[in-house]
Design an enzyme around this catalytic site. Structure first.
Site, mmCIF file in Angstrom:
data_model
loop_
_atom_site.group_PDB
_atom_site.id
_atom_site.type_symbol
_atom_site.label_atom_id
_atom_site.label_comp_id
_atom_site.label_asym_id
_atom_site.label_seq_id
_atom_site.Cartn_x
_atom_site.Cartn_y
_atom_site.Cartn_z
ATOM 1 N N ASP A 92 -6.486 28.331 28.050
ATOM 2 C CA ASP A 92 -5.930 27.147 28.682
ATOM 3 C C ASP A 92 -4.419 27.316 28.728
ATOM 4 O O ASP A 92 -3.839 28.081 27.964
ATOM 5 C CB ASP A 92 -6.336 25.880 27.920
ATOM 6 C CG ASP A 92 -5.912 24.629 28.682
ATOM 7 O OD1 ASP A 92 -5.793 24.718 29.920
ATOM 8 O OD2 ASP A 92 -5.694 23.582 28.053
ATOM 9 N N SER A 93 -3.809 26.552 29.607
ATOM 10 C CA SER A 93 -2.424 26.836 29.990
ATOM 11 C C SER A 93 -1.366 26.147 29.140
ATOM 12 O O SER A 93 -0.212 26.548 29.153
ATOM 13 C CB SER A 93 -2.223 26.349 31.415
ATOM 14 O OG SER A 93 -2.518 24.953 31.476
ATOM 15 N N GLY A 94 -1.745 25.098 28.444
ATOM 16 C CA GLY A 94 -0.742 24.250 27.812
ATOM 17 C C GLY A 94 -0.628 22.925 28.544
ATOM 18 O O GLY A 94 0.106 22.030 28.135
ATOM 19 N N GLY A 95 -1.384 22.796 29.632
ATOM 20 C CA GLY A 95 -1.397 21.536 30.375
ATOM 21 C C GLY A 95 -1.896 20.388 29.524
ATOM 22 O O GLY A 95 -1.381 19.274 29.601
ATOM 23 N N GLN A 194 -6.624 17.388 39.596
ATOM 24 C CA GLN A 194 -6.182 16.152 38.940
ATOM 25 C C GLN A 194 -6.424 14.978 39.888
ATOM 26 O O GLN A 194 -7.275 15.066 40.761
ATOM 27 C CB GLN A 194 -4.695 16.277 38.563
ATOM 28 C CG GLN A 194 -4.437 17.314 37.482
ATOM 29 C CD GLN A 194 -4.993 16.906 36.117
ATOM 30 O OE1 GLN A 194 -5.254 15.742 35.851
ATOM 31 N NE2 GLN A 194 -5.209 17.893 35.245
ATOM 32 N N ASP A 271 -16.073 23.253 28.087
ATOM 33 C CA ASP A 271 -15.530 23.538 26.757
ATOM 34 C C ASP A 271 -15.272 22.201 26.119
ATOM 35 O O ASP A 271 -15.068 21.206 26.815
ATOM 36 C CB ASP A 271 -14.203 24.301 26.843
ATOM 37 C CG ASP A 271 -13.059 23.375 27.182
ATOM 38 O OD1 ASP A 271 -12.899 23.054 28.375
ATOM 39 O OD2 ASP A 271 -12.338 22.928 26.258
#
Length: 377
Positions: A92-95, A194, A271
């Site tokens: 995951d990106s850190g979003g 989103q 997930d």
RNA sequence: GGGUAGGUACCGAAGCGGUCAAACGGGGCAGACUGUAAAUCUGCUGGGCUACGCCCUACGGAGGUUCGAAUCCUUCCCUGCCCA
């Protein structure tokens, strides 16, 4: 070779069974991906994950960048080697940390400025350097940096947030195309939808995201506190729009019921921290429902934790013993509980796939959900 | 036998005249957790009610002082430590 291929579709719903072809193995879908934020699925050892049938796990860009640092991971020739995991990895990106660490970050057009939750030091994430970090990590699937919009959000806030995430998504794809994998295996990049809880925004986002042509498409910003029905509506709408031939990933979801319902709507990948976090907090997912193992009623229970799932922990230890381990604050309790929960989630996704292939998914889903709620729920 | 410190709710431990059914820990009982700042967090924990208020029983026992006592006095019982 394409990342994704559909194997079989369910005749009665949008559910589909497929395969993800990564250089670290072929992954049957629908799939549940255990979360291993810091390069470890908490309380579970890598070979246990293999035993329970995990084919792909998550890592987190923000956490691994801070500790040990992506340069350190690079020194070890990537995350797979560093953590000794031969299966696939999605990072995951850190979003999500932009969402969960709201007080520690500032959002800008260029990216997100973070104060480390560990030592307060300042760091900057942009769509581009998040790609670079994930190149260093060497995950098979990398996620774009996005803003996971808080819930509830006013329409204007949702719109602004979504436009920012879309601009970031485009930059992410450019950065991805300009850079190469570092360790001789392929990496794929997923976009993240989103739009908060606004159907038209969700729809518009996905339509514009599809044009960017990511290798897979995720749905983000869900299960952030909204009612399940609302999430289901948005997922249903999303899978109507998303291309058939690319994997669909619902991020951060969810309960067994959430997952089975969304599989029916055509989601391929999931997930969630629930099985591992709740395990450490004493909530055990079993094939006859979830239980709080600390409850006094299990003190003398000589019943096995879960005989029906392919779980060593579940088939070899009693509820009474597991309760004792929790009450006595013993580490093994966390391990056995985590194993059972992960084994259960993997079993659930694996069985869902079998039922799709057998063409009886909906019937099975109904049946299993009744069983799951029949226990102590 | 003498001296001394103390006996508070399931346990440990504050309180030392009213705002005390009694802080705080622990234990016990229950709940929450959804792209992990989580082996975390929250609530309840004397009994009974026609309960956002009232009644009963409670700070070793029994008396007493006081409008009012877990808190002051007398006495008894018990425990730790020191000296004989």
């Amino acid at each position: 070779m394409n990342l994704f291929q559909i194997d079989k579709k369910d005749p009665d719903s949008k559910a589909r069974a497929g395969y993800l072809y990564t250089d670290h193995g072929v992954i049957p879908t629908p799939v549940f991906m255990p979360v291993g934020t810091q390069g470890t699925v908490k309380a579970i050892e890598q070979r246990e994950l293999v035993d329970y049938g995990a084919k792909i796990i998550l890592g987190n860009t923000y956490h691994l960048y801070l500790r040990p640092g992506d340069k350190v991971v690079n020194h070890f020739d990537g995350l797979h080697k560093f953590i000794n995991w031969k299966g696939a990895i999605l990072t995951d990106s850190g979003g999500y940390q932009i969402f969960s660490l709201q007080d520690l970050r500032k959002l800008k057009e260029e990216g997100a400025e973070f104060k480390s939750h560990i030592d307060g030091s300042k760091h900057f994430f942009s769509p581009e350097n998040v790609v670079d970090i994930q190149r260093n990590l060497g995950s098979d699937i990398i996620m774009v940096l996005d803003e996971c919009t808080p819930y509830p959000a006013e329409r204007k806030q949702a719109r602004d947030s979504m436009e920012l995430s879309l601009r970031w998504a485009k930059r992410s794809r450019v950065a991805f195309d300009k850079t190469d994998p570092l360790y001789g295996h392929r990496q794929f990049q997923f976009g993240i939808g989103q739009g908060s809880m606004y159907k038209d925004l969700r729809k518009e986002y996905l339509e514009r995201m599809i044009e960017i042509d990511f290798d897979g498409n995720a749905m983000g910003g869900l299960s952030v506190g909204e009612p399940a029905e609302m999430m289901y509506e948005l997922v249903d709408l999303s899978t109507d729009i998303l291309p058939e031939d690319k994997p669909r990933y619902l991020m951060g979801v969810g309960t067994p019921e959430n997952i089975l319902t969304c599989i029916e709507m055509g989601v391929d990948m999931f997930d969630c921290v629930l099985p591992t976090r709740n395990a450490r907090n004493g909530q055990i997912f079993t094939s006859r429902g979830k239980i709080n193992i600390r409850n006094a009623q299990y003190k003398l229970s000589d019943e096995l934790i879960d005989e029906n799932v392919d779980s060593y922990a579940g088939k070899n230890f009693t509820l009474g013993y597991l309760r004792h381990l929790f009450i006595a604050n013993e580490i093994l309790g966390l391990q056995l509980a985590s194993q059972q929960n992960i084994a259960f989630y993997l079993w659930l996704a694996r069985t869902a796939r079998e039922k799709i292939i057998d063409g009886c998914y909906s019937d099975w889903k109904k049946e299993i959900l009744e069983k799951l709620s029949g226990g102590n729920n």
